[in-house]
Design a protein around this motif. Structure first.
Motif, PDB file in Angstrom:
ATOM      1  N   ASP A   1      33.524  53.856  44.410  1.00  0.00           N
ATOM      2  CA  ASP A   1      32.080  54.052  44.277  1.00  0.00           C
ATOM      3  C   ASP A   1      31.285  53.193  45.254  1.00  0.00           C
ATOM      4  N   GLY A   2      31.994  52.406  46.051  1.00  0.00           N
ATOM      5  CA  GLY A   2      31.323  51.659  47.100  1.00  0.00           C
ATOM      6  C   GLY A   2      30.799  50.301  46.683  1.00  0.00           C
ATOM      7  N   ALA A   3      31.353  49.727  45.604  1.00  0.00           N
ATOM      8  CA  ALA A   3      30.876  48.409  45.181  1.00  0.00           C
ATOM      9  C   ALA A   3      31.474  47.330  46.072  1.00  0.00           C
ATOM     10  N   ARG A   4      30.622  46.446  46.526  1.00  0.00           N
ATOM     11  CA  ARG A   4      31.062  45.335  47.361  1.00  0.00           C
ATOM     12  C   ARG A   4      31.752  44.282  46.515  1.00  0.00           C
ATOM     13  N   PRO A   5      32.500  43.369  47.143  1.00  0.00           N
ATOM     14  CA  PRO A   5      33.210  42.327  46.369  1.00  0.00           C
ATOM     15  C   PRO A   5      32.311  41.550  45.419  1.00  0.00           C
ATOM     16  N   ILE A   6      31.082  41.209  45.874  1.00  0.00           N
ATOM     17  CA  ILE A   6      30.204  40.421  45.014  1.00  0.00           C
ATOM     18  C   ILE A   6      29.818  41.205  43.764  1.00  0.00           C
ATOM     19  N   ARG A   7      29.486  42.479  43.978  1.00  0.00           N
ATOM     20  CA  ARG A   7      29.138  43.331  42.829  1.00  0.00           C
ATOM     21  C   ARG A   7      30.320  43.495  41.903  1.00  0.00           C
ATOM     22  N   ARG A   8      31.511  43.659  42.490  1.00  0.00           N
ATOM     23  CA  ARG A   8      32.703  43.814  41.661  1.00  0.00           C
ATOM     24  C   ARG A   8      32.916  42.557  40.818  1.00  0.00           C
ATOM     25  N   PHE A   9      32.626  41.409  41.431  1.00  0.00           N
ATOM     26  CA  PHE A   9      32.784  40.164  40.685  1.00  0.00           C
ATOM     27  C   PHE A   9      31.826  40.122  39.496  1.00  0.00           C
ATOM     28  N   TYR A  10      30.554  40.473  39.756  1.00  0.00           N
ATOM     29  CA  TYR A  10      29.563  40.383  38.685  1.00  0.00           C
ATOM     30  C   TYR A  10      29.740  41.447  37.622  1.00  0.00           C
ATOM     31  N   HIS A  11      30.169  42.636  38.037  1.00  0.00           N
ATOM     32  CA  HIS A  11      30.189  43.737  37.075  1.00  0.00           C
ATOM     33  C   HIS A  11      31.557  43.997  36.477  1.00  0.00           C
ATOM     34  N   ILE A  12      32.612  43.470  37.067  1.00  0.00           N
ATOM     35  CA  ILE A  12      33.942  43.673  36.473  1.00  0.00           C
ATOM     36  C   ILE A  12      34.566  42.345  36.085  1.00  0.00           C
ATOM     37  N   THR A  13      34.789  41.481  37.072  1.00  0.00           N
ATOM     38  CA  THR A  13      35.525  40.256  36.792  1.00  0.00           C
ATOM     39  C   THR A  13      34.839  39.423  35.720  1.00  0.00           C
ATOM     40  N   LEU A  14      33.559  39.173  35.916  1.00  0.00           N
ATOM     41  CA  LEU A  14      32.873  38.254  35.009  1.00  0.00           C
ATOM     42  C   LEU A  14      32.842  38.766  33.565  1.00  0.00           C
ATOM     43  N   PRO A  15      32.411  40.028  33.337  1.00  0.00           N
ATOM     44  CA  PRO A  15      32.436  40.498  31.944  1.00  0.00           C
ATOM     45  C   PRO A  15      33.847  40.541  31.351  1.00  0.00           C
ATOM     46  N   MET A  16      34.820  41.007  32.135  1.00  0.00           N
ATOM     47  CA  MET A  16      36.169  41.120  31.599  1.00  0.00           C
ATOM     48  C   MET A  16      36.757  39.745  31.307  1.00  0.00           C
ATOM     49  N   LEU A  17      36.306  38.774  32.062  1.00  0.00           N
ATOM     50  CA  LEU A  17      36.859  37.432  31.916  1.00  0.00           C
ATOM     51  C   LEU A  17      36.069  36.599  30.909  1.00  0.00           C
ATOM     52  N   SER A  18      34.955  37.142  30.436  1.00  0.00           N
ATOM     53  CA  SER A  18      34.062  36.294  29.640  1.00  0.00           C
ATOM     54  C   SER A  18      34.708  35.702  28.375  1.00  0.00           C
ATOM     55  N   PRO A  19      35.620  36.418  27.680  1.00  0.00           N
ATOM     56  CA  PRO A  19      36.250  35.768  26.523  1.00  0.00           C
ATOM     57  C   PRO A  19      37.045  34.526  26.925  1.00  0.00           C
TER      58      PRO A  19
ATOM     59  N   GLN B   1      45.057  40.230  33.303  1.00  0.00           N
ATOM     60  CA  GLN B   1      44.942  41.264  32.283  1.00  0.00           C
ATOM     61  C   GLN B   1      43.828  42.265  32.578  1.00  0.00           C
ATOM     62  N   ILE B   2      43.050  42.023  33.626  1.00  0.00           N
ATOM     63  CA  ILE B   2      42.010  42.998  33.971  1.00  0.00           C
ATOM     64  C   ILE B   2      42.675  44.193  34.645  1.00  0.00           C
ATOM     65  N   PRO B   3      42.485  45.391  34.087  1.00  0.00           N
ATOM     66  CA  PRO B   3      43.148  46.560  34.670  1.00  0.00           C
ATOM     67  C   PRO B   3      42.715  46.779  36.113  1.00  0.00           C
ATOM     68  N   GLN B   4      43.685  46.991  36.976  1.00  0.00           N
ATOM     69  CA  GLN B   4      43.418  47.145  38.390  1.00  0.00           C
ATOM     70  C   GLN B   4      42.564  48.389  38.672  1.00  0.00           C
ATOM     71  N   GLU B   5      42.695  49.397  37.776  1.00  0.00           N
ATOM     72  CA  GLU B   5      41.965  50.659  38.003  1.00  0.00           C
ATOM     73  C   GLU B   5      40.464  50.417  38.094  1.00  0.00           C
ATOM     74  N   LEU B   6      39.975  49.447  37.305  1.00  0.00           N
ATOM     75  CA  LEU B   6      38.536  49.180  37.325  1.00  0.00           C
ATOM     76  C   LEU B   6      38.073  48.847  38.727  1.00  0.00           C
ATOM     77  N   TYR B   7      38.835  47.978  39.399  1.00  0.00           N
ATOM     78  CA  TYR B   7      38.451  47.592  40.751  1.00  0.00           C
ATOM     79  C   TYR B   7      38.557  48.768  41.696  1.00  0.00           C
ATOM     80  N   GLU B   8      39.627  49.556  41.491  1.00  0.00           N
ATOM     81  CA  GLU B   8      39.828  50.669  42.404  1.00  0.00           C
ATOM     82  C   GLU B   8      38.692  51.678  42.310  1.00  0.00           C
ATOM     83  N   SER B   9      38.320  52.016  41.055  1.00  0.00           N
ATOM     84  CA  SER B   9      37.256  53.021  40.951  1.00  0.00           C
ATOM     85  C   SER B   9      35.921  52.439  41.426  1.00  0.00           C
ATOM     86  N   ALA B  10      35.724  51.150  41.228  1.00  0.00           N
ATOM     87  CA  ALA B  10      34.494  50.532  41.730  1.00  0.00           C
ATOM     88  C   ALA B  10      34.454  50.575  43.252  1.00  0.00           C
ATOM     89  N   SER B  11      35.612  50.328  43.862  1.00  0.00           N
ATOM     90  CA  SER B  11      35.658  50.368  45.327  1.00  0.00           C
ATOM     91  C   SER B  11      35.361  51.769  45.827  1.00  0.00           C
TER      92      SER B  11
END
Lengths: 317, 276
Positions: free
Chosen positions: A210-228, A198-208
């Motif tokens: 902006d040059g975010a590495r996989p680890i940063r993407r995990f901490y700043h997108i996956t983890l917050p979006m998945l927190s519920p 359910q995490i929108p793919q666009e978030l990852y795309e725009s982060a990429s």
């Protein structure tokens, strides 16, 4: 009562007719929920009250309950060594198995959340151990594999490690049960997987971009979006682990070596249905309820600081 | 970086991981055909498969074969699944689509029961069933499934029904359908995938609901497969080959069901589970 407004496109005349008809079967809802409601009153609410009453009595099923005041609770907190033992075993089980299972199932879910050829095959293979569940069959398998002369030790022997009797050794018996619990991470994993999808793919795309590495993407997108979802799994995981029964009961009968796997649910079961101390068992149940309730409340309080809910109103209740 | 982008590396990793997860089950399959001396060896397949493990295990109890225990369990399961699916659907429809006084209150109560440890109610429930003479019968195992099938399933179906467009209900209403008609002819057919999920989960969970079975069934004649296996384990000298053979058989129904409905099973939860 805002939900009276009917969604969508009905034309005004139809709408008012419809609104009237809604009001007319206001109580029809109770016809539909009656199975649950009856069950709730009969098998949940009444038993809760009854068990609260019984926790202040002596009751052996054969005679009438005899009021004993707070004697059961006094005995529990006045140093019943079995209570202390079983509680500490259970807490240890919860502390090891909940984080381990969460971490493992999250990792696996992320691994399986890719569009690869043959993914449904991998998903099935990984889910398979959970499918056969916490059943007696698996307990039998586990008991054999981790026996002194079992399969696990023979594999260890190849690497020159001398294994112990994992289940008969008080130091490792509980660990074996934790391992079994982790191996059956499937349902937790499936819930993570649903959340990841359910995490929108666009978030990852725009982060990429902006040059975010996989680890940063995990901490700043996956983890917050998945927190519920993480929160949901954490709460239910803690509650479920406090009630662990079958594995201990079947793999390590009578609480295992030196009672090292004598979990709370087994203790309560023996008090109630082996010694027929229904009053004492009810008091134990209420102590468990209090512990679980406090932990759950703390969880909810703590969740304010780390659980992130989307504010765009999607799925708001 | 190229190594992460390579096409076969994730596959290699996933294959290895799947193998680790499934390995104990393959070992189980082999072990069920081994004799005592070979059982300890880590080799997967016995030099000569002992198929008689299955035949002997099937008849390990003097009075009943495993067929008897399977029949007991499957009959109980059939009753559970029917009850769980239909009452959960009805209750979920009530919560998801109808407005009635205290709806929000009851719905929160229902969600709260998800978090209630079963131990709190088990003693009075036992006393209740005991008073009506239902201990050592299937009633305590089956009856709860007819009370909405459990809060988890109701919640799952409510989420699913909420996702269905209301226009369908409205159209049917304008055509003169009653609430019951809407439930039976519009909603029920539409939630079939979710109902399959409920059916499978009900089946597997009550198959594994060992606590209730231990508690309420005491005569061997009524034993479920799980209880029969425990009786096997409690023997003085465990015939491991036979035990592993029978326990392997005992998971076959769940596995068959899973593969029949695999698509619904994982996708069903993925689409219903956790919106909102």
């Amino acid at each position: 009562m805002t939900h009276r407004t009917i969604a969508g496109s009905a034309a005004p005349p139809a709408r008012s007719r419809f609104a009237r008809s809604v009001r007319r079967y206001d109580w029809t809802g109770y016809v539909f929920i009656s199975p649950w409601l009856v069950g709730f009153l009969l098998l949940t609410l009444w038993p809760i009250g009854q068990s609260f009453y019984l926790s202040f009595t002596d009751y052996s099923l054969l005679s009438q309950p005899v009021w004993s005041g707070g004697a059961n609770y006094a005995k529990i907190f006045g140093g019943d060594p079995t209570f202390k033992k079983s509680l500490s075993v259970t807490v240890a089980f919860v502390l090891y198995s909940v984080p381990l299972k969460l971490l493992f199932s999250l990792l696996v879910a992320m691994l399986l959340n890719r569009n690869l050829r043959g993914m449904s095959f991998y998903r099935t293979a990984v889910y398979f151990p959970s499918l056969i569940g916490g059943s007696v069959a698996v307990a039998a398998l586990w008991r054999n594999m981790f026996g002194k002369d079992g399969y696990v030790n023979h594999v260890l022997a190849w690497f020159g490690i001398e294994g112990t009797g994992w289940i008969s050794n008080p130091d490792t018996a509980l660990g074996t049960l934790v391992l079994l619990n982790t191996w059956q991470f499937g349902s937790t994993m499936v819930i993570f997987l649903a959340g990841l999808k359910q995490i929108p793919q666009e978030l990852y795309e725009s982060a990429s971009v902006d040059g975010a590495r996989p680890i940063r993407r995990f901490y700043h997108i996956t983890l917050p979006m998945l927190s519920p979802v993480l929160f949901f799994n954490l709460v239910l995981g803690i509650i479920g682990s406090f009630q662990m029964f079958t594995a201990s009961f079947v793999i390590t009968p009578r609480g295992g070596p030196m009672q090292s796997t004598y979990v709370y649910a087994v203790f309560l079961y023996e008090k109630a249905f082996k010694h027929f101390q229904m009053g004492y068992a009810s008091a134990l149940a209420w102590v468990l309820l209090a512990i679980v309730a406090v932990l759950t409340a703390l969880n909810f309080l703590g969740s304010r600081y780390w659980v992130f809910y989307e504010s765009d109103g999607r799925g708001a209740k | 970086m190229t190594i992460f982008r390579s096409r076969w590396l994730p596959h290699l990793f996933l294959i290895a991981f799947s193998a680790v997860m499934v390995y104990p089950i393959l070992w189980w399959l082999g072990a069920s055909l081994k004799d005592v001396t070979e059982l300890k060896l880590p080799r997967l397949w016995p030099s000569t498969p002992h198929w008689e493990n299955y035949a002997d295990g099937w008849r390990f109890s003097k009075d009943y074969t495993f067929g008897h225990f399977f029949a007991n369990t499957l009959l109980m399961e059939a009753a559970n699944v029917v009850g769980g699916v239909f009452t959960a659907a009805a209750v979920a429809f009530g919560f998801a689509r109808l407005h009635f006084p205290l709806r929000g209150f009851w719905f929160s109560i229902m969600l709260l029961t998800l978090m209630l440890p079963g131990q709190v109610t088990i003693v009075p429930q036992y006393i209740l069933y005991n008073r009506f003479g239902y201990v050592d019968s299937y009633v305590p195992l089956i009856l709860p499934h007819y009370f909405g099938g459990g809060a988890f399933f109701i919640f799952l179906l409510v989420q699913f029904i909420r996702g269905l467009p209301r226009d369908l209900d409205d159209a049917a209403k304008i055509d003169g359908a009653s609430v019951y008609g809407i439930f039976a002819r519009i909603i029920l057919p539409l939630i079939k995938p979710a109902l399959v999920t409920v059916a499978i989960f009900t089946f597997i969970w009550s198959w594994d609901d060992f606590f209730a079975q231990v508690l309420y069934l005491s005569s061997v004649e009524k034993f479920t497969v799980g209880l029969a296996l425990r009786m096997f384990i409690d023997q003085f000298e465990i015939a491991w080959g036979q035990l592993l053979a029978m326990s392997l058989l005992s998971v076959v129904p769940s596995v068959i069901l899973f593969f029949f409905a695999q698509k619904h099973f994982v996708e069903g939860i993925a689409t219903t589970g956790l919106k909102g």
